[in-house]
Scaffold this motif. Structure first.
Motif, mmCIF file in Angstrom:
data_model
loop_
_atom_site.group_PDB
_atom_site.id
_atom_site.type_symbol
_atom_site.label_atom_id
_atom_site.label_comp_id
_atom_site.label_asym_id
_atom_site.label_seq_id
_atom_site.Cartn_x
_atom_site.Cartn_y
_atom_site.Cartn_z
ATOM 1 N N GLN B 243 0.858 -1.195 0.000
ATOM 2 C CA GLN B 243 0.000 0.000 0.000
ATOM 3 C C GLN B 243 0.885 1.233 0.000
ATOM 4 N N SER B 244 0.341 2.248 -0.589
ATOM 5 C CA SER B 244 1.134 3.464 -0.718
ATOM 6 C C SER B 244 0.251 4.676 -0.461
ATOM 7 N N ASN B 245 0.763 5.613 0.309
ATOM 8 C CA ASN B 245 0.055 6.890 0.487
ATOM 9 C C ASN B 245 1.102 7.999 0.566
ATOM 10 N N SER B 246 0.659 9.200 0.898
ATOM 11 C CA SER B 246 1.588 10.334 0.851
ATOM 12 C C SER B 246 2.730 10.229 1.871
ATOM 13 N N TYR B 247 2.534 9.365 2.889
ATOM 14 C CA TYR B 247 3.590 9.216 3.910
ATOM 15 C C TYR B 247 4.632 8.172 3.559
ATOM 16 N N GLY B 248 4.295 7.276 2.643
ATOM 17 C CA GLY B 248 5.244 6.226 2.293
ATOM 18 C C GLY B 248 4.530 4.983 1.808
ATOM 19 N N SER B 249 5.277 3.924 1.672
ATOM 20 C CA SER B 249 4.651 2.671 1.227
ATOM 21 C C SER B 249 5.121 1.532 2.129
ATOM 22 N N SER B 250 4.339 0.476 2.104
ATOM 23 C CA SER B 250 4.690 -0.666 2.947
ATOM 24 C C SER B 250 4.161 -1.946 2.327
ATOM 25 N N GLY B 251 4.759 -3.053 2.740
ATOM 26 C CA GLY B 251 4.313 -4.349 2.226
ATOM 27 C C GLY B 251 4.829 -5.457 3.137
ATOM 28 N N LEU B 252 4.224 -6.615 3.005
ATOM 29 C CA LEU B 252 4.610 -7.747 3.852
ATOM 30 C C LEU B 252 5.548 -8.658 3.066
ATOM 31 N N CYS B 253 6.666 -8.941 3.672
ATOM 32 C CA CYS B 253 7.685 -9.753 3.000
ATOM 33 C C CYS B 253 7.767 -11.120 3.681
ATOM 34 N N ARG B 254 7.854 -12.182 2.884
ATOM 35 C CA ARG B 254 7.943 -13.517 3.493
ATOM 36 C C ARG B 254 9.295 -14.150 3.198
ATOM 37 N N SER B 255 10.297 -13.312 2.937
ATOM 38 C CA SER B 255 11.649 -13.838 2.694
ATOM 39 C C SER B 255 12.658 -12.985 3.469
ATOM 40 N N LYS B 256 13.432 -13.648 4.315
ATOM 41 C CA LYS B 256 14.391 -12.917 5.148
ATOM 42 C C LYS B 256 15.445 -12.221 4.288
ATOM 43 N N LYS B 257 15.846 -12.941 3.214
ATOM 44 C CA LYS B 257 16.897 -12.429 2.337
ATOM 45 C C LYS B 257 16.451 -11.116 1.684
ATOM 46 N N LEU B 258 15.202 -11.152 1.214
ATOM 47 C CA LEU B 258 14.645 -9.969 0.563
ATOM 48 C C LEU B 258 14.532 -8.815 1.555
ATOM 49 N N ALA B 259 14.120 -9.170 2.773
ATOM 50 C CA ALA B 259 13.972 -8.149 3.817
ATOM 51 C C ALA B 259 15.325 -7.486 4.101
ATOM 52 N N GLU B 260 16.367 -8.330 4.117
ATOM 53 C CA GLU B 260 17.713 -7.775 4.360
ATOM 54 C C GLU B 260 18.114 -6.821 3.247
ATOM 55 N N GLN B 261 17.743 -7.176 1.999
ATOM 56 C CA GLN B 261 18.044 -6.288 0.854
ATOM 57 C C GLN B 261 17.385 -4.934 1.032
ATOM 58 N N PHE B 262 16.093 -4.971 1.404
ATOM 59 C CA PHE B 262 15.365 -3.710 1.590
ATOM 60 C C PHE B 262 15.941 -2.908 2.753
ATOM 61 N N GLN B 263 16.349 -3.649 3.783
ATOM 62 C CA GLN B 263 16.930 -2.965 4.950
ATOM 63 C C GLN B 263 18.207 -2.232 4.546
ATOM 64 N N SER B 264 18.983 -2.891 3.677
ATOM 65 C CA SER B 264 20.232 -2.265 3.236
ATOM 66 C C SER B 264 19.973 -1.033 2.369
ATOM 67 N N GLN B 265 18.732 -0.980 1.781
ATOM 68 C CA GLN B 265 18.375 0.208 0.978
ATOM 69 C C GLN B 265 17.798 1.320 1.846
ATOM 70 N N GLY B 266 17.773 1.087 3.160
ATOM 71 C CA GLY B 266 17.303 2.128 4.080
ATOM 72 C C GLY B 266 15.850 1.978 4.502
ATOM 73 N N CYS B 267 15.224 0.857 4.101
ATOM 74 C CA CYS B 267 13.815 0.653 4.506
ATOM 75 C C CYS B 267 13.741 0.270 5.982
ATOM 76 N N ILE B 268 12.585 0.558 6.563
ATOM 77 C CA ILE B 268 12.355 0.146 7.957
ATOM 78 C C ILE B 268 11.821 -1.276 7.954
ATOM 79 N N VAL B 269 12.416 -2.108 8.788
ATOM 80 C CA VAL B 269 12.001 -3.514 8.867
ATOM 81 C C VAL B 269 11.403 -3.761 10.254
ATOM 82 N N GLU B 270 10.162 -4.248 10.262
ATOM 83 C CA GLU B 270 9.481 -4.444 11.560
ATOM 84 C C GLU B 270 8.887 -5.846 11.651
#
Lengths: 230, 287
Positions: B243-270
């Motif tokens: 989902q995306s709105n004026s504050y940012g976007s978010s999505g659910l990831c089911r792969s740790k590797k992918l999550a690490e990639q996004f984290q390295s790009q500066g994304c917040i991982v929760e």
């Protein structure tokens, strides 16, 4: 009868015979008996009385239709549930039937005693002897409807009210046509001593038809209950 | 631990809705949260288990027994709380108890009275006068007083105040403690499931999306949040329910590797909550 069916009937009795239901029935009975007494009417009027009582019961049965879940989650099968409902319904009808008959005889006896006339055996009892088997058939029809709507919820109150009244009127007119000749003579008393064979035919046909309707509705309700989702 | 409930390829068709090949199982000692949107098929599934709704096809075994052939035996060992008002409303709590109790072979009046005292139930009040919360407490007391081995609860915590909800969850915890009992618990209040569920089953539009342990689910699912410009990237890389709105976007990831990639790009991982997992997965399912 399985113990679950017995428990269910007990539950229905507990729930149905509550003060307001009994008061309503007593009120309806008194009203009709007074009406009958003041109008000097015979046993045939018992049909609306029975219908009135049955309507109370069918209303209760209908109420159950939408509220069965609480009991149905208990260890009961659909077959047991519908059997209990059916037996309870027949039990109530039998009670109503017997009480009405006794009250009728009692009221007529009082009236005849007060009026100092000896017409009891000649008119009213004979009229009642015809009216009751016919009433039994009508009750069977009402029973079938009330059960059907109680389990399946497909027939509304309008039909429940209209059909028994229409059937009552038709049967009473047939009765007066056969025994009194003038058609549409709603309250005319019958004199069965003139046509005893016809009387037995009416009784036999009515009782057979009542048994048939009751059996058929039971089988169908049971089948329906297997299919429907509560 | 024994398998208390096995649902296999359950199908049921209504006009405008159908349950499609729903399968899941529940062992003794566990609490399963059953979640989904309104109209997803939760209540239909729970009622089909108790044969209150007649299934079209599929197999349901409770305590290893077929749920239709052994209906009475199963109902005797199952406690059920419905999301609807299922008791006669014109009679008192005590009268209703007296109607229900004789049907159960293991009904314990003392246990019922203990729950009455514990939940503060007014025995002589008519059921229609009870508040929704008190009604639910009564339903719970009835469900527990015949010593069931499996509890099937449809939205049991709706309308309960937070204090009693916590107490209610404690009751469930105690219930499964001996590993012989289990709870199937449908709820919209997913925070309750965060607290007590061992397994989570998600149903959407009559089909099962997943049924797995909460531990595995939390281990697998990671919530990724980033800038608006990343929304398309999220979608391209298979994140769920983006989902995306004026504050940012978010999505659910089911792969740790992918999550690490996004984290390295500066994304917040929760770590997501069950509600997050449900919302993102259902949103993905709507596409």
């Amino acid at each position: 009868m399985s113990s679950e069916v017995y428990k269910l009937i007990k539950k229905e009795v507990q729930f149905t015979f509550r003060p307001f239901v009994i008061l309503f029935m007593l009120g309806a009975t008194c009203f009709i008996q007074i009406f009958k007494f003041s109008m000097n009417l015979g046993g045939a009027i018992v049909i609306p009385l029975l219908w009135c009582w049955l309507f109370t019961f069918s209303g209760t049965v209908k109420g159950y239709g939408s509220k069965t879940l609480g009991v149905f989650v208990a260890p009961i099968t659909r077959g047991e549930y519908v059997s209990a409902k059916y037996l309870f319904s027949i039990l109530c009808t039998s009670i109503v039937f017997c009480i009405s008959m006794v009250m009728d005889i009692f009221m007529i006896y009082i009236r005849d005693s007060m009026l100092k006339v000896q017409v009891f055996m000649n008119y009213n009892l004979e009229g009642m002897l015809i009216a009751y088997p016919v009433a039994l058939f009508i009750i069977a029809l009402v029973q079938a409807w009330s059960l059907y709507q109680g389990t399946c919820g497909k027939v509304d109150y309008g039909v429940t009210i209209t059909v028994p009244i229409l059937v009552s009127i038709i049967f009473m007119n047939i009765q007066s046509y056969i025994f009194d000749n003038p058609p549409l003579n709603f309250f005319k008393r019958a004199d069965i001593s003139q046509k005893p064979q016809l009387y037995f035919i009416v009784v036999l046909v009515s009782i057979t038809a009542a048994a048939g309707v009751l059996y058929y509705s039971y089988i169908n309700c049971k089948k329906d209950f297997q299919r429907i989702d509560l | 631990m024994s398998m208390l409930l096995e649902v296999s390829n359950l199908n049921k068709k209504f006009e405008g809705f159908s349950l499609n090949d729903v399968s899941f199982s529940l062992e003794g000692g566990y609490i399963m949260g059953f979640i989904g949107e309104n109209g997803a098929g939760k209540t239909t599934t729970l009622r089909a288990i108790l044969n209150i709704i007649v299934k079209d096809s599929g197999s349901i075994k409770v305590f290893g027994l077929d749920h239709i052939q052994n209906e009475k035996q199963i109902k005797d060992r199952v406690g059920f709380i419905s999301d609807e008002k299922i008791f006669y409303e014109d009679i008192t709590v005590k009268a209703m108890k007296n109607i229900i109790a004789p049907f159960y072979s293991r009904w314990d009046d003392q246990l019922f009275n203990d729950y009455v005292e514990r939940f503060g139930l007014p025995l002589n009040k008519k059921i229609k006068t009870l508040s929704q919360g008190t009604y639910k407490k009564f339903a719970l007391a009835v469900a527990l007083s015949h010593k069931p081995e499996l509890l099937i609860l449809d939205e049991p915590t709706a309308n309960l105040d937070p204090v009693f909800r916590t107490e209610f969850l404690d009751v469930l915890h105690d219930f499964v403690a001996d590993e012989q009992h289990a709870v199937l618990f449908s709820s919209h209040i997913t925070s309750d499931l965060d607290k007590i569920a061992d397994y989570v089953t998600l149903i959407h539009k009559g089909s099962l999306l997943f049924s797995q342990s909460k531990e595995d689910l939390f281990d697998e699912c990671i919530l990724i949040k980033g800038g608006v410009e990343l929304a398309q990237d999220f979608r391209n890389k298979g994140l769920l329910g983006v989902q995306s709105n004026s504050y940012g976007s978010s999505g659910l990831c089911r792969s740790k590797k992918l999550a690490e990639q996004f984290q390295s790009q500066g994304c917040i991982v929760e770590h997501p909550t069950i509600e997050d997992i449900m919302v993102y997965t259902v949103r993905e399912g709507r596409k």
